[in-house]
Design a protein around this motif. Structure first.
Motif, PDB file in Angstrom:
ATOM      1  N   GLY A 109       4.567   8.353  -9.790  1.00  0.00           N
ATOM      2  CA  GLY A 109       5.942   7.976 -10.068  1.00  0.00           C
ATOM      3  C   GLY A 109       6.246   6.502  -9.955  1.00  0.00           C
ATOM      4  N   LEU A 110       5.230   5.649  -9.765  1.00  0.00           N
ATOM      5  CA  LEU A 110       5.463   4.213  -9.692  1.00  0.00           C
ATOM      6  C   LEU A 110       6.045   3.720 -11.021  1.00  0.00           C
ATOM      7  CD1 LEU A 110       5.058   1.507  -8.116  1.00  0.00           C
ATOM      8  CD2 LEU A 110       2.850   1.316  -9.294  1.00  0.00           C
ATOM      9  N   VAL A 111       7.181   3.074 -10.957  1.00  0.00           N
ATOM     10  CA  VAL A 111       7.833   2.552 -12.159  1.00  0.00           C
ATOM     11  C   VAL A 111       7.300   1.164 -12.453  1.00  0.00           C
ATOM     12  CG1 VAL A 111      10.021   1.854 -13.198  1.00  0.00           C
ATOM     13  CG2 VAL A 111       9.902   3.902 -11.754  1.00  0.00           C
ATOM     14  N   LEU A 125       0.809  -1.224   0.000  1.00  0.00           N
ATOM     15  CA  LEU A 125       0.000   0.000   0.000  1.00  0.00           C
ATOM     16  C   LEU A 125       0.839   1.269   0.000  1.00  0.00           C
ATOM     17  CD1 LEU A 125      -2.817  -1.073   2.492  1.00  0.00           C
ATOM     18  CD2 LEU A 125      -2.980  -0.900  -0.008  1.00  0.00           C
ATOM     19  N   LYS A 126       2.101   1.153   0.432  1.00  0.00           N
ATOM     20  CA  LYS A 126       2.943   2.359   0.413  1.00  0.00           C
ATOM     21  C   LYS A 126       3.275   2.780  -1.014  1.00  0.00           C
ATOM     22  CE  LYS A 126       7.366  -0.066   1.023  1.00  0.00           C
ATOM     23  NZ  LYS A 126       8.467  -0.329   1.963  1.00  0.00           N
ATOM     24  N   HIS A 127       3.092   1.860  -1.968  1.00  0.00           N
ATOM     25  CA  HIS A 127       3.306   2.195  -3.383  1.00  0.00           C
ATOM     26  C   HIS A 127       1.997   2.368  -4.146  1.00  0.00           C
ATOM     27  CE1 HIS A 127       7.543   1.190  -2.890  1.00  0.00           C
ATOM     28  NE2 HIS A 127       7.198   0.031  -2.361  1.00  0.00           N
ATOM     29  N   THR A 141       6.328  -4.448 -10.536  1.00  0.00           N
ATOM     30  CA  THR A 141       6.723  -3.208  -9.861  1.00  0.00           C
ATOM     31  C   THR A 141       7.588  -3.523  -8.648  1.00  0.00           C
ATOM     32  OG1 THR A 141       4.905  -3.104  -8.270  1.00  0.00           O
ATOM     33  CG2 THR A 141       4.468  -2.246 -10.504  1.00  0.00           C
ATOM     34  N   VAL A 142       8.120  -2.483  -8.067  1.00  0.00           N
ATOM     35  CA  VAL A 142       8.898  -2.640  -6.843  1.00  0.00           C
ATOM     36  C   VAL A 142       8.041  -3.258  -5.748  1.00  0.00           C
ATOM     37  CG1 VAL A 142       8.382  -0.277  -6.052  1.00  0.00           C
ATOM     38  CG2 VAL A 142      10.434  -1.458  -5.217  1.00  0.00           C
ATOM     39  N   THR A 150      -1.531  -7.395 -10.760  1.00  0.00           N
ATOM     40  CA  THR A 150      -0.611  -6.256 -10.835  1.00  0.00           C
ATOM     41  C   THR A 150      -1.161  -5.139 -11.717  1.00  0.00           C
ATOM     42  OG1 THR A 150       1.320  -7.659 -10.416  1.00  0.00           O
ATOM     43  CG2 THR A 150       1.729  -5.540 -11.454  1.00  0.00           C
ATOM     44  N   LYS A 151      -1.890  -5.494 -12.777  1.00  0.00           N
ATOM     45  CA  LYS A 151      -2.468  -4.450 -13.635  1.00  0.00           C
ATOM     46  C   LYS A 151      -3.476  -3.608 -12.848  1.00  0.00           C
ATOM     47  CE  LYS A 151      -1.836  -6.755 -18.101  1.00  0.00           C
ATOM     48  NZ  LYS A 151      -2.508  -7.351 -19.282  1.00  0.00           N
ATOM     49  N   SER A 152      -4.277  -4.241 -12.008  1.00  0.00           N
ATOM     50  CA  SER A 152      -5.196  -3.490 -11.157  1.00  0.00           C
ATOM     51  C   SER A 152      -4.418  -2.594 -10.192  1.00  0.00           C
ATOM     52  CB  SER A 152      -6.098  -4.441 -10.367  1.00  0.00           C
ATOM     53  OG  SER A 152      -6.975  -5.135 -11.216  1.00  0.00           O
ATOM     54  N   PHE A 153      -3.361  -3.164  -9.603  1.00  0.00           N
ATOM     55  CA  PHE A 153      -2.524  -2.395  -8.682  1.00  0.00           C
ATOM     56  C   PHE A 153      -1.962  -1.160  -9.373  1.00  0.00           C
ATOM     57  CE2 PHE A 153       1.716  -1.451  -7.044  1.00  0.00           C
ATOM     58  CZ  PHE A 153       1.462  -1.250  -5.697  1.00  0.00           C
TER      59      PHE A 153
END
Length: 269
Positions: free
Chosen positions: A33-35, A26-28, A46-47, A93-96
């Motif tokens: 700016g999420l890569v 949740l911190k991301h 992602t990270v 991950t796509k939803s995230f």
């Protein structure tokens, strides 16, 4: 808990790890700016995916060093005992990446090749469903006490919600007509997909979830949950397996109706 101490201890840890790793994502989540990187199969990573799986793996290495691990992001770690953990740190991950909270952390546990326990945790909603063989399926939201959960008793697709992860995966395996028939038969169709769809089935809010394509880390946690909730998790030909690259989770009344459609299509290569 009506299971062996070895399974009970691992399920207890799985619950802790799913919540801690899931909440860590949740911190991301919904942050600028999420890569987003692309893996060899062009799927996003992602990270947050990598951090969550690394955390789980490190904890397992400390607590159960003899156990094997399969994880979506870092592959296979061979074990020396009967137990193996199968991890998807972010299922969806796509939803995230899109900022949609219907993604989850999945942890499945195998003993001697049999799925014996599983956890689905949805960090963005703070919902969880989990199970171990012979112990029932349990649902927990927020700080509430967990309660036993069951699939619905709906008698047909026409009586409930049909869910799937992504419609175009039916077309990718030349089975788009299967989606059309399932959608037509259902009371309502929604793409509340990935593991959240199976959570809905296990808690009686949807009657069937169908995935034309999925990986073993998508399925391992699902099977024991569906079975302990009174339903089933099978492939498109009715075999109770996580290794066919496809999956159906449904209550026992609706499963034959879904299989009558899906069985018409050949197995995945």
């Amino acid at each position: 808990m009506n299971t062996s101490p070895e399974i009970a201890d691992r399920l207890k840890l799985a619950l802790e790890l799913a919540v801690t790793a899931g909440r860590g994502t949740l911190k991301h989540f919904q942050k600028a700016g999420l890569v987003v990187d692309r893996k060899s199969d062009d799927s996003p990573v992602t990270v947050a995916d990598r951090e969550a799986e690394t955390y789980i793996r490190n904890q397992l290495a400390e607590r159960f060093p003899a156990d094997g691990i399969i994880g979506e992001e870092f592959g296979v770690t061979e074990g020396t005992g009967d137990f193996r953990w199968i991890i998807d740190p972010i299922d969806g991950t796509k939803s995230f990446v899109a900022g949609v909270p219907l993604y989850g952390t999945l942890i499945g546990i195998e003993q001697a090749g049999q799925n014996v326990a599983g956890v689905i945790y949805i960090p963005g909603l703070d919902e969880m469903v989990y199970a171990a063989k012979g112990c029932g399926a349990w649902y927990k939201q927020g700080d509430a006490e967990p309660t036993l959960t069951r699939v619905s008793d709906a008698k047909s697709l026409a009586d409930g919600v049909f869910v799937t992860s992504q419609v175009n995966t039916f077309a990718r395996r030349d089975a788009f007509e299967a989606f059309n028939r399932l959608e037509k038969a259902a009371f309502i169709t929604r793409t509340w997909g990935d593991c959240y769809g199976y959570l809905l089935v296990a808690t009686g809010r949807a009657v069937a979830m169908v995935d034309p394509m999925l990986s073993v880390w998508d399925a391992a946690a699902i099977q024991p949950i569906m079975e302990e909730a009174g339903g089933a998790f099978v492939d498109w030909h009715g075999e109770p397996t996580i290794h066919s690259g496809e999956g159906i989770g449904a209550n026992p009344h609706v499963m034959p109706e879904v299989l009558a459609i899906c069985r018409e299509y050949p197995r995945l290569p």
